[in-house]
Scaffold this motif. Structure first.
Motif, short mmCIF file in Angstrom:
data_model
loop_
_atom_site.label_atom_id
_atom_site.label_comp_id
_atom_site.label_asym_id
_atom_site.label_seq_id
_atom_site.Cartn_x
_atom_site.Cartn_y
_atom_site.Cartn_z
N ASP A 16 0.83 -1.20 0.00
CA ASP A 16 0.00 0.00 0.00
C ASP A 16 0.87 1.25 0.00
O ASP A 16 1.90 1.30 0.66
N VAL A 18 0.54 5.87 -1.01
CA VAL A 18 -0.29 7.02 -1.36
C VAL A 18 0.55 7.95 -2.23
O VAL A 18 1.65 8.35 -1.84
N TYR A 19 0.02 8.27 -3.41
CA TYR A 19 0.66 9.24 -4.30
C TYR A 19 0.04 10.60 -4.05
O TYR A 19 -1.19 10.73 -3.97
N PRO A 29 -4.66 6.76 -3.22
CA PRO A 29 -4.15 5.49 -2.71
C PRO A 29 -3.81 4.58 -3.89
O PRO A 29 -4.49 4.58 -4.92
N CYS A 30 -2.72 3.81 -3.75
CA CYS A 30 -2.29 2.91 -4.81
C CYS A 30 -1.45 1.80 -4.21
O CYS A 30 -1.25 1.75 -3.00
N HIS A 31 -0.99 0.90 -5.06
CA HIS A 31 -0.08 -0.16 -4.65
C HIS A 31 1.20 -0.01 -5.46
O HIS A 31 1.16 0.39 -6.62
N GLU A 57 -4.40 2.78 -11.51
CA GLU A 57 -4.61 3.37 -10.18
C GLU A 57 -4.24 4.85 -10.15
O GLU A 57 -4.87 5.63 -9.45
#
Length: 94
Positions: A16, A18-19, A29-31, A57
């Motif tokens: 997990d 966050v960009y 939020p991203c992976h 994402e």
């Protein structure tokens, strides 16, 4: 690489994150998957951290934005989409 293969890799190896775009904007939020740095001619790895993020994402990735992973924030030094289908962002972080 197909979208299905990419999704499978991110489910298995992604963490997990966050960009946050530079100069404000809503965090996304991203992976991410961390990759090895480039191997230099003398056999040592570069000090740059490389990460990959799915474009599904985060459709727009800007240099000088940040990626926060596990409480640590990295600045995006370079953002490229190396695959022909543009399914993936490859980021150099500092």
């Amino acid at each position: 690489m197909s979208q299905r293969m990419l999704d499978s890799a991110f489910r298995r190896y992604g963490v997990d994150a966050v960009y946050a775009p530079p100069r404000g904007g809503a965090p996304v939020p991203c992976h991410v998957i961390f990759a090895q740095g480039d191997v230099l001619a003398d056999g040592f790895n570069s000090s740059a951290r490389i990460s990959e993020v799915r474009a599904s994402e985060v459709p727009t990735m800007k240099e000088e934005g940040t990626l926060t992973i596990g409480g640590k924030t990295y600045t995006i030094q370079a953002a490229r989409q190396p695959d022909p289908d543009r399914l993936l962002w490859r980021l150099e972080l500092r």
